[in-house]
Design a protein around this motif. Sequence first.
Motif, PDB file in Angstrom:
ATOM      1  N   ALA A  35     -11.489 -29.775  11.654  1.00 49.26           N
ATOM      2  CA  ALA A  35     -11.240 -29.464  10.240  1.00 49.26           C
ATOM      3  C   ALA A  35     -12.377 -29.797   9.290  1.00 49.26           C
ATOM      4  CB  ALA A  35      -9.964 -30.171   9.785  1.00 49.26           C
ATOM      5  N   LEU A  36     -13.445 -30.429   9.771  1.00 52.08           N
ATOM      6  CA  LEU A  36     -14.560 -30.782   8.899  1.00 52.08           C
ATOM      7  C   LEU A  36     -15.553 -29.616   8.847  1.00 52.08           C
ATOM      8  CD1 LEU A  36     -15.787 -32.988   7.132  1.00 52.08           C
ATOM      9  CD2 LEU A  36     -17.002 -33.837   9.153  1.00 52.08           C
ATOM     10  N   ILE A  37     -15.709 -29.029   7.668  1.00 52.01           N
ATOM     11  CA  ILE A  37     -16.500 -27.816   7.492  1.00 52.01           C
ATOM     12  C   ILE A  37     -17.642 -28.067   6.517  1.00 52.01           C
ATOM     13  CG2 ILE A  37     -16.420 -25.365   6.843  1.00 52.01           C
ATOM     14  CD1 ILE A  37     -14.520 -26.058   9.157  1.00 52.01           C
ATOM     15  N   ASN A  38     -18.838 -27.531   6.820  1.00 52.11           N
ATOM     16  CA  ASN A  38     -19.958 -27.555   5.876  1.00 52.11           C
ATOM     17  C   ASN A  38     -20.101 -26.162   5.282  1.00 52.11           C
ATOM     18  OD1 ASN A  38     -22.385 -27.758   4.446  1.00 52.11           O
ATOM     19  ND2 ASN A  38     -23.332 -29.084   5.981  1.00 52.11           N
ATOM     20  N   VAL A  39     -19.902 -26.052   3.964  1.00 54.50           N
ATOM     21  CA  VAL A  39     -19.890 -24.727   3.329  1.00 54.50           C
ATOM     22  C   VAL A  39     -21.259 -24.054   3.356  1.00 54.50           C
ATOM     23  CG1 VAL A  39     -17.951 -25.371   1.850  1.00 54.50           C
ATOM     24  CG2 VAL A  39     -20.292 -25.586   0.977  1.00 54.50           C
ATOM     25  N   SER A  40     -22.327 -24.816   3.620  1.00 53.92           N
ATOM     26  CA  SER A  40     -23.653 -24.199   3.718  1.00 53.92           C
ATOM     27  C   SER A  40     -23.721 -23.243   4.903  1.00 53.92           C
ATOM     28  CB  SER A  40     -24.752 -25.264   3.842  1.00 53.92           C
ATOM     29  OG  SER A  40     -24.668 -25.953   5.074  1.00 53.92           O
ATOM     30  N   ASP A  41     -22.839 -23.439   5.878  1.00 53.10           N
ATOM     31  CA  ASP A  41     -22.778 -22.523   7.025  1.00 53.10           C
ATOM     32  C   ASP A  41     -22.194 -21.171   6.636  1.00 53.10           C
ATOM     33  OD1 ASP A  41     -23.800 -24.442   8.780  1.00 53.10           O
ATOM     34  OD2 ASP A  41     -21.816 -25.242   9.252  1.00 53.10           O
ATOM     35  N   TYR A  42     -21.635 -21.102   5.437  1.00 53.68           N
ATOM     36  CA  TYR A  42     -20.962 -19.878   4.993  1.00 53.68           C
ATOM     37  C   TYR A  42     -21.676 -19.222   3.799  1.00 53.68           C
ATOM     38  CZ  TYR A  42     -17.347 -21.348   8.182  1.00 53.68           C
ATOM     39  OH  TYR A  42     -16.680 -21.714   9.323  1.00 53.68           O
ATOM     40  N   GLY A  43     -22.964 -19.535   3.637  1.00 54.24           N
ATOM     41  CA  GLY A  43     -23.772 -18.878   2.621  1.00 54.24           C
ATOM     42  C   GLY A  43     -23.823 -19.562   1.276  1.00 54.24           C
ATOM     43  N   VAL A  44     -23.136 -20.689   1.130  1.00 56.74           N
ATOM     44  CA  VAL A  44     -23.189 -21.448  -0.125  1.00 56.74           C
ATOM     45  C   VAL A  44     -24.481 -22.274  -0.126  1.00 56.74           C
ATOM     46  CG1 VAL A  44     -22.046 -23.168  -1.571  1.00 56.74           C
ATOM     47  CG2 VAL A  44     -20.683 -21.567  -0.219  1.00 56.74           C
ATOM     48  N   PRO A  45     -25.303 -22.201  -1.175  1.00 53.26           N
ATOM     49  CA  PRO A  45     -26.598 -22.893  -1.179  1.00 53.26           C
ATOM     50  C   PRO A  45     -26.477 -24.390  -1.437  1.00 53.26           C
ATOM     51  CG  PRO A  45     -26.289 -21.772  -3.260  1.00 53.26           C
ATOM     52  CD  PRO A  45     -25.106 -21.401  -2.398  1.00 53.26           C
ATOM     53  N   GLN A  46     -25.694 -25.042  -0.611  1.00 51.23           N
ATOM     54  CA  GLN A  46     -25.372 -26.452  -0.853  1.00 51.23           C
ATOM     55  C   GLN A  46     -24.807 -27.088   0.417  1.00 51.23           C
ATOM     56  OE1 GLN A  46     -22.064 -28.863  -3.592  1.00 51.23           O
ATOM     57  NE2 GLN A  46     -22.162 -26.651  -3.603  1.00 51.23           N
ATOM     58  N   ASN A  47     -25.317 -28.256   0.760  1.00 49.68           N
ATOM     59  CA  ASN A  47     -24.722 -29.037   1.846  1.00 49.68           C
ATOM     60  C   ASN A  47     -23.484 -29.732   1.290  1.00 49.68           C
ATOM     61  OD1 ASN A  47     -26.280 -28.715   4.286  1.00 49.68           O
ATOM     62  ND2 ASN A  47     -27.975 -29.671   3.176  1.00 49.68           N
ATOM     63  N   ARG A  48     -22.349 -29.210   1.627  1.00 50.82           N
ATOM     64  CA  ARG A  48     -21.089 -29.719   1.080  1.00 50.82           C
ATOM     65  C   ARG A  48     -20.046 -29.696   2.185  1.00 50.82           C
ATOM     66  NH1 ARG A  48     -19.442 -29.817  -4.269  1.00 50.82           N
ATOM     67  NH2 ARG A  48     -17.200 -29.989  -4.673  1.00 50.82           N
ATOM     68  N   LYS A  49     -19.741 -30.853   2.713  1.00 54.91           N
ATOM     69  CA  LYS A  49     -18.734 -30.938   3.769  1.00 54.91           C
ATOM     70  C   LYS A  49     -17.358 -31.156   3.160  1.00 54.91           C
ATOM     71  CE  LYS A  49     -21.836 -32.646   7.379  1.00 54.91           C
ATOM     72  NZ  LYS A  49     -22.124 -33.739   8.349  1.00 54.91           N
ATOM     73  N   ARG A  50     -16.395 -30.447   3.696  1.00 51.69           N
ATOM     74  CA  ARG A  50     -15.024 -30.575   3.233  1.00 51.69           C
ATOM     75  C   ARG A  50     -14.059 -30.495   4.406  1.00 51.69           C
ATOM     76  NH1 ARG A  50     -17.110 -32.399  -0.460  1.00 51.69           N
ATOM     77  NH2 ARG A  50     -16.688 -32.175  -2.694  1.00 51.69           N
ATOM     78  N   VAL A  51     -12.933 -31.189   4.261  1.00 50.28           N
ATOM     79  CA  VAL A  51     -11.863 -31.113   5.252  1.00 50.28           C
ATOM     80  C   VAL A  51     -10.928 -29.979   4.839  1.00 50.28           C
ATOM     81  CG1 VAL A  51      -9.900 -32.299   6.288  1.00 50.28           C
ATOM     82  CG2 VAL A  51     -12.010 -33.563   5.807  1.00 50.28           C
ATOM     83  N   ILE A  52     -10.735 -29.037   5.729  1.00 49.83           N
ATOM     84  CA  ILE A  52      -9.844 -27.904   5.487  1.00 49.83           C
ATOM     85  C   ILE A  52      -8.687 -27.983   6.480  1.00 49.83           C
ATOM     86  CG2 ILE A  52      -9.610 -25.397   5.360  1.00 49.83           C
ATOM     87  CD1 ILE A  52     -11.501 -26.535   3.260  1.00 49.83           C
ATOM     88  N   LEU A  53      -7.526 -28.382   5.977  1.00 53.46           N
ATOM     89  CA  LEU A  53      -6.343 -28.490   6.825  1.00 53.46           C
ATOM     90  C   LEU A  53      -5.460 -27.261   6.620  1.00 53.46           C
ATOM     91  CD1 LEU A  53      -5.321 -32.237   6.293  1.00 53.46           C
ATOM     92  CD2 LEU A  53      -6.634 -31.254   8.178  1.00 53.46           C
ATOM     93  N   VAL A  54      -5.206 -26.558   7.700  1.00 52.96           N
ATOM     94  CA  VAL A  54      -4.295 -25.416   7.675  1.00 52.96           C
ATOM     95  C   VAL A  54      -3.039 -25.830   8.426  1.00 52.96           C
ATOM     96  CG1 VAL A  54      -3.919 -23.029   8.391  1.00 52.96           C
ATOM     97  CG2 VAL A  54      -6.168 -23.760   7.557  1.00 52.96           C
ATOM     98  N   GLY A  55      -1.901 -25.664   7.787  1.00 47.27           N
ATOM     99  CA  GLY A  55      -0.631 -26.013   8.420  1.00 47.27           C
ATOM    100  C   GLY A  55       0.243 -24.791   8.581  1.00 47.27           C
ATOM    101  N   ILE A  56       0.956 -24.730   9.699  1.00 46.06           N
ATOM    102  CA  ILE A  56       1.825 -23.586   9.992  1.00 46.06           C
ATOM    103  C   ILE A  56       3.276 -24.048  10.097  1.00 46.06           C
ATOM    104  CG2 ILE A  56       2.350 -21.744  11.659  1.00 46.06           C
ATOM    105  CD1 ILE A  56      -0.590 -21.718  12.424  1.00 46.06           C
TER     106      ILE A  56
END
Length: 418
Positions: A185-206
Amino acid sequence: MGKFNIIDLFAGCGGLMEGFLQTGKYNDVASVEWLKPQVNTLINRLETKWGVEDAKDRVLHFDLQRDVELFKGWYNDDKYGSSKGLDHFVELAGKVDIIIGGPPCQAYSVAGRIRDEHNMKNDYRNYLFECYLKVVERYQPTLFVFENVPGMLSSMPDGTPITKLIKEGFNSIGYEIVDNINKHALINVSDYGVPQNRKRVILVGINKKCNINIQKILKYFYEVILPEKQSKRKVTLEEAIGDLPPCNPIINEDAKLQKRISHQTPVCDISWHKPRYHNARDMKIFHMLAEDLQSGKCEFTDSKKLSELYEKEIGSKSPIHRYHVLRPDKPSTTIIAHLYKDGLRYIHYDPTQARSITVREAARVQSFDDDFNFIGSQGHAYQMIGNAVPPLFAKKLAEAIDELMDIVNKGARIVKEG
């Protein structure tokens, strides 16, 4: 297939909602936010960009901790005015498919814990996720998206890991999140084209009512679906802000006015591209540090040296080094809400400008479009940007969630028919 209905909790100025709406696959049922400048900004965006005529009603200015009124409505409140409540808007929509959002992150952030003498253990914001739980439990969406800072992975306000409390909390109301949060769940948004090293926890629940192999599907989401949305390369800071007009300083030589240093900004039709005021001392330091980096000498790239410089120039010690020049050839460091207090860690890389980044530059680093207007003071704007989910990442996340919803719905249908 029709659009999915979503509710946005702890909505801020709407970065997460912005990305979801950009896909054209989601319908905004309602948003909840308690800070007025953020509320005004979100309302303005929904009205002017997305044509939501009743945005003033759909954006609920309210405290999520007052859950009974939140659901049923409140009237003539001194601070929050009146609203028909979430139940009203959910009834109009027919159902809620997805709930998105993330509680305020200050109590989970490592920086927040360093600054607080009690390590943030007594901060009520540690448990605001329980408000999120109550909304999810009431409306029983197919899934939810819960966003927060990496610090939540190590936060233990009462001695129990906050991730354990969150996992148990969602499980108790009939939802599963991925077993190994740290791994998936730990994601770095810079991997998705955002010009910033910004890690965030993304929890998806079903929702367990789907009666499918949730862990298998969640792992597939984190390992295949979401990574497929990654960009081919990192976007640098200079690519993000380099085309904006420079803001060159004008220093008033009058000794009485030396406390306030103005800046010359060329005619610019892009809103919020105006730097804050800096005093002469800070501008001198900004110039020195940016020139040191640009020249290649790099005498002040060491944190110890920066701390020594701070103590020398300011006259006091700091537990963390305060100065940082943003590197033009790399993604920016993480934009945080503290930027509204000062810009010492967000110094522009051009030494001739001797300043911290403008609101618009910060917004671009967070991937907000230039037509996104922030309603409020300069400080409010910096704070909104620092707390927001980058819309570009939110869009890619929303695209991945759309695919996940398709898998979940098909899987649930097959199980039911079988």
